[in-house]
Design a protein around this motif. Structure first.
Motif, short mmCIF file in Angstrom:
data_model
loop_
_atom_site.label_atom_id
_atom_site.label_comp_id
_atom_site.label_asym_id
_atom_site.label_seq_id
_atom_site.Cartn_x
_atom_site.Cartn_y
_atom_site.Cartn_z
N ALA A 351 32.39 -30.54 31.89
CA ALA A 351 31.17 -29.84 31.50
C ALA A 351 30.07 -30.10 32.50
O ALA A 351 30.02 -31.16 33.14
CB ALA A 351 30.72 -30.28 30.10
N ILE A 352 29.19 -29.11 32.64
CA ILE A 352 28.06 -29.20 33.56
C ILE A 352 26.81 -28.79 32.79
O ILE A 352 26.79 -27.74 32.12
CB ILE A 352 28.25 -28.27 34.77
N GLY A 353 25.79 -29.60 32.85
CA GLY A 353 24.50 -29.24 32.28
C GLY A 353 23.62 -28.62 33.34
O GLY A 353 23.38 -29.21 34.39
N LEU A 354 23.15 -27.41 33.08
CA LEU A 354 22.30 -26.69 34.02
C LEU A 354 20.90 -26.58 33.44
O LEU A 354 20.73 -26.12 32.30
CB LEU A 354 22.86 -25.29 34.29
N GLU A 355 19.91 -27.00 34.18
CA GLU A 355 18.54 -26.94 33.71
C GLU A 355 18.05 -25.50 33.76
O GLU A 355 18.16 -24.82 34.79
CB GLU A 355 17.65 -27.84 34.55
N SER A 356 17.57 -25.01 32.65
CA SER A 356 17.15 -23.62 32.52
C SER A 356 15.77 -23.57 31.88
O SER A 356 15.48 -24.30 30.93
CB SER A 356 18.15 -22.85 31.65
N SER A 357 14.92 -22.68 32.40
CA SER A 357 13.60 -22.50 31.80
C SER A 357 13.68 -21.80 30.45
O SER A 357 12.77 -21.91 29.63
CB SER A 357 12.69 -21.71 32.75
N LEU A 396 29.72 -24.82 30.51
CA LEU A 396 28.41 -24.78 31.15
C LEU A 396 27.34 -24.78 30.07
O LEU A 396 27.27 -23.86 29.25
CB LEU A 396 28.29 -23.53 32.02
N PHE A 397 26.53 -25.83 30.03
CA PHE A 397 25.47 -25.98 29.05
C PHE A 397 24.13 -25.62 29.69
O PHE A 397 23.82 -26.10 30.79
CB PHE A 397 25.41 -27.42 28.53
N PHE A 398 23.38 -24.78 29.01
CA PHE A 398 22.03 -24.45 29.46
C PHE A 398 21.06 -25.38 28.74
O PHE A 398 20.94 -25.36 27.52
CB PHE A 398 21.71 -22.99 29.16
#
Length: 603
Positions: A351-357, A396-398
């Motif tokens: 899993a990958i955490g992606l920083e999202s506005s 993929l986590f936002f």
């Protein structure tokens, strides 16, 4: 806009293709003749099957080598066309694609070609059928789209128009701006295909290397803009000849095809004065975390400690540990068949955490582009993370970020301040994909995440070939590297987490105290490095002793090291100086060779 696809673009039997295309959301199909010939169902049954699935039959193709021939050949061609028209009536198709002639029997005479196409259109009109004339890029005399349009104008028949094919136009380097000179109602059909920019015979390029929009190097948005300005109102249709797609799961390819058209439609929405078909979401602007599923937690913990990480907390309700150092965050989880891509055991990047506005908008965009949204059980007080599945199965986590010190998802873990140290964050992540899913992965990261593709490159290693392509946001704060790798007759599915540092010497010296942590680099590499770069005796000695690798370009330097592999995962640590934005590509072959050494049989 209506969306169609040629049956040649996906694998399987004709009935399998129709089902998959309908399930992916297409409105219609082009029936490729070979698919019909190999189908046991009569045309009437195919017509019924398509109708039951909600599909129109938009085109029947191809009809070859017709125009500008002698009287005897013309008579035979008209006889052939008459029988095809009868089949089309049974099939419920009212538009036939006629390709420009490639036969040595054709002559270079536009007047003759126009006269004979007029006769063909007359014959077709008697069956309620129209003819779309297309310039093949390798046509013997007609190989430019404007040449085909001139012949259509000369023929002057209401049942005769032109078909525009992006590959045939762009592969020859033709200016698509001339499309706007064509009467919109005479553009009977539009076929779209992308392709990598290759220097090869155009016929072989066309038959084996076309791909879906967004997977290659053609400016399809620009071409489509000209087509729409000309007044075209028909469907967007894909015609893709690709050896990989013909061997890939039919449903998966159809979904990928639809994703490409939705993204392309989004790019031309302003030209049409229409609302975008997709919710807007800004590309991710950073990595929140990388999650590893491991059945060797102790060994991984030892390596992370050597890299300067500390365990800063455990999840409130799940058996997940958080390891941190500055803004670099690694989650350790236990492997399950659901959490590990491909069900592999060992250690895997899951899993990958992606920083999202705006995580909700990012999730809605992914859903609109047919990406599987993953259900996630959570307790009421836990952070509401939105997750989708990547092409390789990675989750993929936002993640919405609060301030830089306390991301909102971080509150799910017991509080502890991350330690300072030489590692500052995650520089990039590298994922391995099966060869048949590589183009799909490029399109996913481009369309769903909004990342920009860089040029692909191949690196030979002792047992196979690594193909790699980087995807980044505009600022370089999110870098994903997509790989295809093989070891002999099997895929080598290694993944890696690249960590950023501003003091790689300090990291290397720490790792020297951890047994078997550093990947050994052959001395021959350093002999060559001294020949290629004059860095001074002391620096070359330091690079050699610490197992550091080096690259430079006109903007700056790149120094990096690799750890040994645990399961499928290894770590890279990188120090960038100046404006260097690459990935140390010249060193990839040496790294691959070094990683293969433990894989060889002993004795």
């Amino acid at each position: 806009m209506r969306k169609s696809i040629a049956t040649v673009s996906v694998s399987g039997s004709l009935t399998e293709k129709l089902t998959a295309v309908a399930q992916a959301g297409f409105d219609g199909v082009e029936i490729f003749e070979n698919d019909l010939l190999g189908c046991p169902l009569p045309p009437e049954r195919i017509r019924e099957r398509a109708a039951d699935l909600g599909l129109s039959i938009d085109l029947y193709q191809p009809f070859r080598d017709f125009e500008a021939v002698g009287p005897d050949r013309l008579a035979a061609n008209l006889r052939r066309a008459e029988r095809k028209f009868r089949i089309m009536e049974r099939l419920g198709a009212d538009l036939m694609l006629v390709c420009s002639n490639v036969s040595p029997e054709t002559v270079d005479d536009d007047t003759l070609a126009a006269e004979q196409l007029h006769r063909l259109a007359d014959l077709a009109a008697g069956h309620g059928i129209r003819i779309a004339y297309e310039a093949l890029a390798w046509g013997r005399n007609v190989n430019e789209y404007l040449h085909a349009w001139r012949i259509v104008r000369m023929a002057d028949h209401p049942a005769l128009g032109t078909c525009l094919d992006s590959f045939h136009i762009l592969s020859r380097g033709s200016d698509p701006g001339g499309i706007e000179a064509i009467a919109g109602d005479k553009i009977f059909f539009l076929q779209l295909a992308d392709a990598p920019l290759l220097a090869m015979d155009v016929l072989q390029w066309s038959r084996h290397h076309r791909c879906f929009p967004g997977q290659g190097g053609f400016d399809l948005a620009g071409l489509l803009t000209h087509v729409l300005r000309a007044g075209y109102t028909g469907p967007l249709s894909l015609e893709v000849f690709n050896d990989v797609f013909r061997q890939t799961d039919t449903g998966r390819t159809a979904v990928d095809a639809m994703r490409s058209l939705i993204t392309l439609e989004e790019s031309v929405a302003p030209v049409r004065g229409a609302a975008s078909p997709l919710p807007y979401a800004s590309p991710p602007d950073g990595f929140a975390f990388a999650e590893l599923a491991t059945d060797d937690r102790q060994r991984l913990a030892t390596l992370l400690g050597g890299l300067g990480f500390a365990r800063t907390g455990g999840h409130a309700t799940k058996p997940v540990e958080l390891w941190e150092q500055n803004q670099a965050r690694i989650l350790l989880n236990s492997p399950t068949t659901d959490s590990v891509p491909g069900g592999d055991a060992g250690t895997t990047l899951t899993a990958i955490g992606l920083e999202s506005s705006d995580p909700r908008a990012s999730s809605l965009r992914a859903r609109s582009l047919l990406s599987p949204v993953l259900p996630r059980e959570r307790e009421p007080r836990e952070a509401p993370l939105e997750a989708v599945a990547g092409p390789d199965g990675t989750q993929l986590f936002f993640c919405r970020t609060g301030d830089s010190q306390q991301p909102l998802w971080r509150a799910d873990f017991s509080p502890a301040a991350p330690p300072a140290g030489p590692v500052t964050g995650i520089d990039h992540l590298a994922l391995s994909h099966p060869w048949r899913h590589f183009d799909a992965a490029v399109l996913f990261h481009r369309s769903v995440l909004g990342l920009r593709p860089h040029d692909s490159f191949d690196v030979a290693d002792p047992y196979g070939l690594l193909r790699s392509r980087a995807m980044t946001n505009d600022t370089g704060t999110v870098r994903m590297v997509l790989n295809i790798a093989r070891l002999g007759d099997r895929e080598l599915s290694l993944q890696h987490v690249a960590l950023a540092t501003d003091d790689i010497v300090a990291v290397a010296e720490r790792l020297r105290t951890v047994p078997d942590a550093l990947l050994p680099i052959p001395g021959n590499y350093y002999d060559d490095l001294e020949a290629r770069y004059d860095l001074g005796e002391e620096r070359h000695r330091q690079l050699r002793e610490l197992g550091l690798m080096y690259d430079a370009d006109e903007t700056g330097e790149f120094v990096h090291l690799y750890t040994t592999t645990i399961g499928r995962v290894f770590f890279e640590v990188v120090e960038r100086t100046g404006g260097y934005r690459g990935f140390g590509t010249p060193n990839a072959g040496v790294r691959l060779a070094a990683q293969h050494i433990p894989l060889q049989p002993s004795g």
